[in-house]
Design a protein around this motif. Structure first.
Motif, PDB file in Angstrom:
ATOM      1  N   LYS C  66      42.532  92.729 100.134  1.00 22.09           N
ATOM      2  CA  LYS C  66      41.479  93.464  99.440  1.00 22.09           C
ATOM      3  C   LYS C  66      40.349  92.520  99.042  1.00 22.09           C
ATOM      4  CE  LYS C  66      44.407  94.677  96.145  1.00 22.09           C
ATOM      5  NZ  LYS C  66      45.678  94.093  96.596  1.00 22.09           N
ATOM      6  N   THR C  67      40.721  91.454  98.383  1.00 18.22           N
ATOM      7  CA  THR C  67      39.707  90.494  97.954  1.00 18.22           C
ATOM      8  C   THR C  67      38.965  89.948  99.167  1.00 18.22           C
ATOM      9  OG1 THR C  67      40.995  89.886  96.014  1.00 18.22           O
ATOM     10  CG2 THR C  67      39.375  88.297  96.785  1.00 18.22           C
ATOM     11  N   THR C  68      39.715  89.635 100.214  1.00 19.79           N
ATOM     12  CA  THR C  68      39.092  89.066 101.392  1.00 19.79           C
ATOM     13  C   THR C  68      38.065  90.022 101.986  1.00 19.79           C
ATOM     14  OG1 THR C  68      41.172  87.921 101.799  1.00 19.79           O
ATOM     15  CG2 THR C  68      39.577  87.960 103.596  1.00 19.79           C
ATOM     16  N   PHE C 104      34.082  89.177  90.077  1.00 18.21           N
ATOM     17  CA  PHE C 104      35.235  88.490  90.665  1.00 18.21           C
ATOM     18  C   PHE C 104      36.534  88.877  89.982  1.00 18.21           C
ATOM     19  CE2 PHE C 104      31.765  85.816  92.019  1.00 18.21           C
ATOM     20  CZ  PHE C 104      32.157  85.410  93.275  1.00 18.21           C
ATOM     21  N   GLN C 105      37.638  88.573  90.668  1.00 23.67           N
ATOM     22  CA  GLN C 105      38.962  88.847  90.105  1.00 23.67           C
ATOM     23  C   GLN C 105      39.181  88.024  88.826  1.00 23.67           C
ATOM     24  OE1 GLN C 105      41.831  88.734  93.266  1.00 23.67           O
ATOM     25  NE2 GLN C 105      43.482  89.571  92.041  1.00 23.67           N
ATOM     26  N   ALA C 106      38.632  86.794  88.797  1.00 23.17           N
ATOM     27  CA  ALA C 106      38.664  85.972  87.591  1.00 23.17           C
ATOM     28  C   ALA C 106      37.277  86.027  86.951  1.00 23.17           C
ATOM     29  CB  ALA C 106      39.030  84.538  87.958  1.00 23.17           C
ATOM     30  N   MET C 180      33.426  95.223  93.059  1.00 24.10           N
ATOM     31  CA  MET C 180      34.220  94.864  91.882  1.00 24.10           C
ATOM     32  C   MET C 180      35.673  94.616  92.264  1.00 24.10           C
ATOM     33  SD  MET C 180      32.615  97.742  89.326  1.00 24.10           S
ATOM     34  CE  MET C 180      32.692  96.870  87.776  1.00 24.10           C
ATOM     35  N   ASP C 181      36.143  93.405  91.948  1.00 22.14           N
ATOM     36  CA  ASP C 181      37.496  93.016  92.335  1.00 22.14           C
ATOM     37  C   ASP C 181      38.419  93.078  91.113  1.00 22.14           C
ATOM     38  OD1 ASP C 181      39.673  92.079  93.622  1.00 22.14           O
ATOM     39  OD2 ASP C 181      38.784  90.202  94.303  1.00 22.14           O
ATOM     40  N   GLU C 182      39.182  94.130  91.018  1.00 19.39           N
ATOM     41  CA  GLU C 182      40.081  94.332  89.871  1.00 19.39           C
ATOM     42  C   GLU C 182      39.401  94.026  88.547  1.00 19.39           C
ATOM     43  OE1 GLU C 182      43.986  92.729  90.259  1.00 19.39           O
ATOM     44  OE2 GLU C 182      43.975  92.860  92.438  1.00 19.39           O
ATOM     45  N   PRO C 183      38.277  94.695  88.292  1.00 19.96           N
ATOM     46  CA  PRO C 183      37.513  94.302  87.100  1.00 19.96           C
ATOM     47  C   PRO C 183      38.249  94.620  85.817  1.00 19.96           C
ATOM     48  CG  PRO C 183      36.622  96.315  88.055  1.00 19.96           C
ATOM     49  CD  PRO C 183      37.644  95.806  89.015  1.00 19.96           C
TER      50      PRO C 183
ATOM     51  N   SER E 158      46.516  84.859  97.274  1.00 17.93           N
ATOM     52  CA  SER E 158      45.706  85.827  96.541  1.00 17.93           C
ATOM     53  C   SER E 158      46.055  85.754  95.062  1.00 17.93           C
ATOM     54  CB  SER E 158      45.983  87.225  97.075  1.00 17.93           C
ATOM     55  OG  SER E 158      47.218  87.685  96.574  1.00 17.93           O
ATOM     56  N   GLY E 159      45.202  86.378  94.234  1.00 17.55           N
ATOM     57  CA  GLY E 159      45.415  86.341  92.795  1.00 17.55           C
ATOM     58  C   GLY E 159      46.805  86.813  92.397  1.00 17.55           C
ATOM     59  N   GLY E 160      47.227  87.945  92.951  1.00 14.98           N
ATOM     60  CA  GLY E 160      48.534  88.489  92.610  1.00 14.98           C
ATOM     61  C   GLY E 160      49.673  87.590  93.062  1.00 14.98           C
TER      62      GLY E 160
HETATM   63 MG   LIG Z   1      42.641  89.841  95.136  1.00 17.50          MG
END
Ligand SMILES: [Mg+2]
Ligand SMILES: Nc1ncnc2c1ncn2[C@@H]1O[C@H](COP(=O)(O)OP(=O)(O)OP(=O)(O)O)[C@@H](O)[C@H]1O
Ligand SMILES: Nc1ncnc2c1ncn2[C@@H]1O[C@H](COP(=O)(O)OP(=O)(O)OP(=O)(O)O)[C@@H](O)[C@H]1O
Ligand SMILES: Cc1ncc(C[n+]2csc(CCO)c2C)c(N)n1
Ligand SMILES: [Mg+2]
Lengths: 290, 317, 277, 310, 277
Positions: C66-68, C104-106, C180-183, E158-160
């Protein structure tokens, strides 16, 4: 703070004690050699009592250096040629000039290298090679050659200072400018920030810790450069000239006094850079963290 | 104009400059001042060529070496042209060709100097200086009091100019390489100390907390967390010191040596007006210094594979 | 804090959807991370079309890409093969035109800037006026509930607060496309509900396109017009589900059977995938 | 007034008292000259400064001047202020050295930077290689001072009668503990402090006249200094920017220097016989050739003659 | 992957609860972060008692002090006032006795160690045998589904996945007390369900005490014996709810009315708080 001062004072006392001991051993040995050469009798008592009074000590005792310092700092007006403060001023001028130009040059080169691939691959190896040229060794030649094109006085000394101080700054800044967090780089990328923005809003900040660490090295190097450049131009004043003439006339106390003033000057300069760093980091709000 | 025609013109200009330097009488810029334009054009051409080569860099590894070499070639060509063209006295500054000749003709002597200065003094001093700086820094990082005491002392020591230390070391440790090694120890200690200390203290707050939760012993925290974090800083110091050490040894030889060594050679041959030999020795120093630096950089790259600045290929930019 | 939920219903009438353009189109896109010990096929043969004004959610197990995929759209990662158009141009041009905002996720806050200064950063870069900057920052810090923390530094905030600050930062820019990545991953349910509603309101009022990564099925259902279900190793699209729910949803919708039906459709698609795995 | 620059061979000290005295007393001004004195230092090669145009005149030693001339810098001696050499090798009696024959296997401190030529010639005449071992001598590059003899690092050190020898006395060694080898007495003396200019300058009558005026004022200064060592030393101290020199040192140096100067009307005249002797010594050292062929036109009396006319 | 859910029910009979000791007791604890622009009262008058074998969840709005409280227990933060006992000793001794394992809100993996080496770290520090280390790592990497990634470096995950690696790292140590700060925040629902069940199984099998921070009400209900509802500014405990549900729960429980009752109790406690705010 109290703790700090205590630690420092105790170390200071230890250093002085070791110094006295070393002076006793070194000068005592020399004394014994002298006496034996003259086939004279000697006792330890005699050696101990005379060790701190020999004429050309291998290591003058702290109080001897102290007396010399008092003589050449407190007893002389600062405008006198015999005042170490006077000479420290001369050295300080070229140090600061060289440091300022060296740091600017160092930052400039680093910025160029980080932003331009051609510069990186063509310049970087030579920046490194440049420092393997023992500038200190050819300082006299530099002074002479610059003198030939009528550059004299403080400038040649500052140039040598600059040559020594730009390198640590370049190396650290190249690393620092590249040390920004990957995520932050990407953030700027999503803003399609200009190179200028990326520099001023991100890299400049991540480089600051590296920059200050290197500025401390650079200012010490600039001082060394200034002093070295004063050697060949011998008789024109400055701490380097004091070192040389002290050495030339075998006045060990004078060498040590000049050394201590030089080192004190260096410490003060490094401390000032550290102070600037603290102020800046506090403005960045990072110091309260630690 | 197509790129390849342009490139041909660039190369022709550079070659023209080479021919001018090789075949003209000494002092040619004095008689024909306008010839200098060819030099400027050649320098410009080289800059253009280098710019193009940079774009190719991804494709061929060898270009990484080619670019700085060509850059150096242009530098030397300019140097040679100016010295020859303006008939600069070889007593002030020799031309690169003279330096090269001196280098070739004096290999045994230069090797002996190298052995004395580099293989004895520099190596010994560097190893002792760097390791003692490291050892003291890792004490200091564990002990606040030691740190408070050593920081000012270290600052103080680092500010002592080498030219002041060198005669004292010669007095204490004699004329041979030992005194030069001692100078290097004093010079390299502090950069190593301060960098290691900064590096050891730079650990990520989260990782520090992590080790804290493991109730790790100080030595474990040191080896497993602080040291890896400090490596980039330590390598900084190692690289800086590799340059400092060489300079230190050479300068210290000004203050008394047996009659061999690179510093001895430089200072003596200046007095004898053999500037070509002086520069040949400097070239040896530069090569030795660059090689040691390069070796350290390679080692750094392999140890810091995980560091953001070295991470191996991904597709992102 | 939750009073705004009512407001959103009031604005509903103004919702006139613009003619739909293709905002993102992905064709046969693959991405491989090369690595000494075996390449990682992060994305494999992705085909996808996102229309302007859509709200697309990517959902799928951790590590499915997903992020990619989001990074590829943002021109942060180059695909190994396949093609990608963003707003009719390639990803790079879209980025250079400052078309999108990315969360970002972070949190990715700059440690040397306080919260307000962090939010100001993208607007500084796109050279907006100070007055506008302040207005936007006040508005969105208020929205994410950080108005009292505007002069704190990131390390003085909790994880969830940092995440909210980074959302405010992206919203301040008011971009056409929001990535938006897991905001809301680090937020508690109530704050999250609030943020969901706010996001829906902003989206409908400004007719943005939103590409949203989440691992909450409920969230995906509550927010999206389309839900893309992904599966890992190699990362690929399992299913694209078009939501039968109205564009502008309220929290109350969660008690309705259509909601649950959609949620279980997604859940079973995901579970099916997990079972295979 | 016409500007002239003089580059010294070493730091400000009584070795150059004549020039400082003339400057202080206004002798140069009287001749219509505006003289700048550039002190030297351990690693300043005056010839380099001359080549670079940083000075019109330099003080140098003949051996290094001749060597430099062979390297292609056409410099010419226009006057020889020091008639005698002040160089010695000072040895510890306890090292067992009594005559030059005892040097074998010993460690000798030598100054380099162009000051080593007389020593190398001497050793070459004695047939001692300078590469160490039992058959030769071990040479140390002596630093700025005479410490090696105090610390037992060398059996002999180089000294000048007017400077380092005094320091050895100050350091606590007595003449009874020492053996002196004066280059003058060993027959290997070479000409020391002389004045040199570029050859092409001598084709310019105006310059020659200025140099003659310079010589006139300088010699006047030297004569005054030789007669008033104490006052001359004080003048030198005045000009020493390092503030490190002491009256005691400089007075003693001035007294010793006075013994080396030429005397009477011939002061400053380069004696061709002394010149040829120096050349012979340098040429005779086969193993360490300082110069390889007899120099031509390496000195000129044109300035001295002009000075006599003034 | 989900097959394990059944396994857990099989192990249920072995569940014999040890006599309960007091594991954590907090009395009148407050913590203030001093700061130039006004102090932050992160924790205020906290009183809490956690028995051994309990599974306690902290839940509350973002910034209410959950992380801070966990850090105080872990001796990562010193309280400004009040007292704290962990396993009968003070927090520092508990830490020095390696009583607990901590899962941070962020993964905190060391970038120079690959996943396996990262998991090995705490066991290296407590000097466990290589064989034991390998066994534990294999077991828990398998559990979190990262067995194929054991030789990848953190930045390749990945983050997870990073989050799961850090959970495996803590579990490998097999501590008596597990402190977990939103460990499953970055996971998709299915993976999260799986991890929840695994955690429950480990907890009941080994009779650990778990202190767990979450912002998911369902997760809190599914896992905990006690739920602590917190509220911010200043951070304090609103309510401690003892779960009427059986200790060892299954996913099926989520459809039961008791589950929903408990969830709404928590939700209303939280919402009440938000409304005040
Ligand atoms: Mg991710
Ligand atoms: N180092 C610090 N300095 C100053 N204030 C801090 C610091 N750490 C936390 N705080 C403040 O303490 C409060 C509680 O923070 P904490 O991290 O415990 O929240 P949390 O409940 O874990 O929130 P979240 O769910 O968002 O992670 C917050 O208001 C935060 O701003
Ligand atoms: N820089 C990288 N180098 C190598 N592999 C990578 C890199 N970044 C991601 N990967 C791999 O690509 C795959 C997809 O990663 P991605 O981050 O897109 O997952 P995700 O769907 O966002 O997961 P999560 O929900 O856990 O964040 C993973 O298997 C991961 O290991
Ligand atoms: C490095 C060094 N070189 C030479 C001398 C000795 N020295 C001082 S003055 C002088 C005469 C020439 O002016 C000589 C030979 C020294 N002390 N140090
Ligand atoms: Mg938290």
């Amino acid at each position: 703070m109290k703790q700090k001062i205590f630690s420092f004072v105790s170390l200071f006392i230890i250093v002085i004690a070791i110094w006295y001991l070393a002076a006793l051993i070194m000068n005592g040995n020399q004394l014994i050699n002298n006496l034996e050469r003259k086939n004279q009798e000697w006792t330890y008592q005699q050696v101990i009592s005379q060790a701190y009074e020999v004429k050309r000590p291998m290591l003058p005792a702290p109080h001897q250096v102290g007396q010399e310092l008092i003589k050449s700092i407190i007893d002389k007006p600062v405008t006198s040629k015999r005042s170490l403060i006077f000479h420290a001023q001369i050295t300080l001028n070229s140090t600061l000039l060289g440091f300022v130009f060296g740091s600017l040059l160092g930052i400039l080169i680093a910025v160029g290298i980080v932003n331009n691939k051609t510069l990186e691959s063509s310049l970087m190896p030579w920046v490194i090679a440049s420092q393997t040229i023992p500038i200190l060794a050819i300082a006299p030649m530099v002074v002479v050659v610059l003198g030939a094109i009528n550059i004299t006085g403080v400038i040649p000394k500052a140039i040598i200072s600059m040559y020594l101080s730009f390198f640590p700054v370049t190396i650290a800044m190249v690393k620092g400018l590249r040390s920004s967090d990957k995520l932050h780089e990407e953030l700027m990328h999503t803003y399609s920030a200009s190179a200028k923005d990326i520099f001023w809003k991100l890299r400049w900040y991540s480089a600051q810790p590296y920059l200050f660490a290197s500025l401390k090295v650079a200012i010490a190097a600039a001082l060394v450069g200034a002093i070295v450049a004063e050697l060949p131009t011998g008789a024109q004043g400055g701490l380097g000239a004091r070192l040389l003439s002290g050495s030339y006339y075998g006045q060990t106390e004078q060498i040590w006094a000049a050394l201590i003033v030089a080192a004190t000057l260096g410490s003060i300069l490094v401390w000032l850079v550290g102070l600037a760093e603290k102020v800046l980091l506090r403005r960045r709000g990072e110091l309260t963290h630690a | 104009m197509s790129q390849s025609i342009k490139n041909a013109v660039y190369i022709a200009l550079i070659l023209l400059q080479v021919i001018i330097v090789a075949s003209s009488e000494i002092g040619f810029y004095k008689s024909l001042p306008l010839l200098i334009l060819v030099l400027i054009a050649a320098a410009f051409s080289m800059a253009m060529l280098l710019g193009q080569l940079t774009n190719l860099e991804g494709k061929h590894k060898s270009i990484k070496v080619l670019i700085p070499s060509l850059f150096a070639f242009m530098l030397l060509l300019t140097w040679e042209s100016v010295i020859k063209g303006y008939a600069v006295s070889p007593i002030l500054m020799p031309a690169p060709s003279n330096i090269f000749n001196a280098l070739i003709n004096n290999i045994p002597m230069l090797w002996a100097d190298f052995k004395q200065t580099y293989l004895k003094a520099v190596l010994a001093g560097y190893i002792i200086g760097c390791s003692s700086g490291f050892i003291v820094a890792q004490w200091a990082v564990r002990n606040q009091a030691l740190r408070d005491a050593l920081m000012p002392l270290g600052n103080f020591m680092s500010a002592i100019p080498i030219v002041g230390i060198a005669p004292i070391m010669v007095m204490w440790f004699g004329f041979d390489w030992q005194s030069k090694a001692a100078v290097i120890v004093v010079m390299t200690f502090f950069p190593m100390f301060i960098n290691t200390l900064t590096g050891l203290q730079s650990t990520d707050a989260l990782h520090k907390d992590l080790m804290h939760t493991y109730a790790a012993k100080k030595s474990q925290i040191f080896f497993k967390n602080q040291l890896p974090h400090a490596l980039p800083f330590i390598f900084n110091a190692l690289k800086l010191n590799s340059a400092l050490a060489l300079i230190g040894a050479i300068v210290a030889e000004f203050f008394g040596t047996p009659i061999v060594g690179m510093g001895f050679r430089i200072s003596t041959e200046v007095g004898r007006m053999n500037m070509d030999l002086v520069w040949a020795t400097i070239v040896v120093a530069a090569i030795a210094g660059s090689l040691s630096y390069g070796a350290l950089a390679l080692l750094e790259k392999s140890l810091l594979f995980w560091h953001p600045s070295y991470r191996e290929g991904n597709n992102s930019r | 804090m939750l009073a705004v939920a009512e407001q959103t219903t009031l604005t509903e009438p103004s919702l006139t959807v613009k003619p739909k353009r293709e905002m993102i189109s992905v064709q046969d896109l693959s991405l491989v991370f090369p690595s000494k010990d075996g390449d990682v096929h992060a994305l494999s043969n992705i085909n996808l079309s996102i229309k302007s004004g859509d709200f697309i959610s990517f959902i799928g197990p951790s590590g499915c890409g997903k992020t990619t995929l989001l990074r590829v759209i943002a021109d942060l990662e180059r695909p190994t093969s396949g093609s990608l158009k963003v707003n009719g141009t390639d990803a790079e041009d879209a980025r250079l035109n400052r078309l999108y905002g990315y969360v970002f996720q972070a949190p990715a806050l700059l440690p040397w800037r306080n919260i307000k200064q962090n939010c100001a950063l993208p607007m500084e870069i796109s050279k907006q006026s100070d007055a506008h900057k302040n207005k936007q920052i006040d508005k969105y810090l208020q929205m994410v509930g950080l108005q009292d923390f505007h002069n704190k530094f990131p390390w003085q905030l909790s994880g969830g607060m940092q995440q909210r600050a980074s959302i405010a930062r992206a919203l301040c820019l008011n971009p056409d496309l929001l990535l938006m990545d897991e905001p809301f991953g680090a937020l508690d349910e109530i704050t999250r509900d609030h943020m969901n509603i706010e996001l829906l309101r902003i989206w409908s009022e400004t007719q943005k396109t939103v590409v949203f990564v989440t691992h909450s099925i409920d969230e995906a259902v509550l927010l999206s017009t389309h839900i893309v279900v992904m599966s890992p190793r190699p990362g690929r699209i399992l299913k694209v589900i078009e939501s039968p729910l109205p564009r502008l949803k309220t929290l109350a919708l969660r008690d309705r059977p259509e909601f649950h039906a959609l949620a279980s459709e997604i859940r079973s698609a995901l579970a099916h995938e997990h079972a295979i795995d | 007034a016409d500007k002239l620059t003089l580059q010294l061979k070493w730091v400000t000290q009584a070795q150059f008292a004549g020039y400082y005295t003339a400057l202080e007393k206004g002798f140069y001004k009287d001749e219509g000259l505006d003289l700048t004195i550039k002190p030297g230092g351990p690693d300043i090669a005056p010839a380099q400064v001359l080549a670079g145009g940083g000075a019109d005149l330099i003080v140098d030693w003949l051996p290094s001047a001749l060597a430099t001339r062979e390297k292609g810098l056409p410099m010419v001696n226009i006057a020889q202020v020091y008639a005698k050499s002040g160089m010695m090798l000072t040895c510890l009696k306890s090292s067992g050295i009594k005559t030059a024959a005892d040097f074998k296997g010993k460690t000798l401190g030598v100054w380099f930077f162009g000051n080593e030529y007389p020593f190398l010639s001497w050793m070459s005449q004695l047939g001692y290689p300078t590469t160490g071992g039992d058959d030769g001598v071990t040479v140390l590059k002596q630093g700025f001072n005479v410490d090696p003899i105090f610390q037992g690092q060398a059996d002999c050190v180089s000294t000048m009668t007017y400077n380092e020898y005094g320091q050895i006395m100050d350091g606590g060694l007595t003449p009874e503990e020492l053996v002196l080898f004066k280059y003058e007495e060993e027959g290997v003396a070479t000409l020391e402090d002389g004045l040199y200019v570029l050859e092409e300058d001598l084709k310019d009558a105006k310059k020659v006249e200025n140099y003659a005026k310079f010589l006139k004022a300088s010699l006047k200064g030297w004569k005054w200094a030789a007669e008033h060592p104490k006052e001359a030393a004080m003048i030198v101290l005045e000009y020493d920017d390092t503030g490190a020199q002491t009256e005691h040192h400089q007075t003693r140096m001035m007294t010793e220097v006075a013994k080396l100067l030429g005397s009477g009307p011939e002061m400053g005249y380069l004696d061709p016989i002394a010149f040829d002797r120096t050349v012979d010594i340098l040429l005779n050292s086969e193993s360490a050739p300082v110069i390889t062929k007899k120099p031509v036109n390496a000195y000129s009396h044109i300035v001295f003659d002009k000075y006599k006319e003034l």
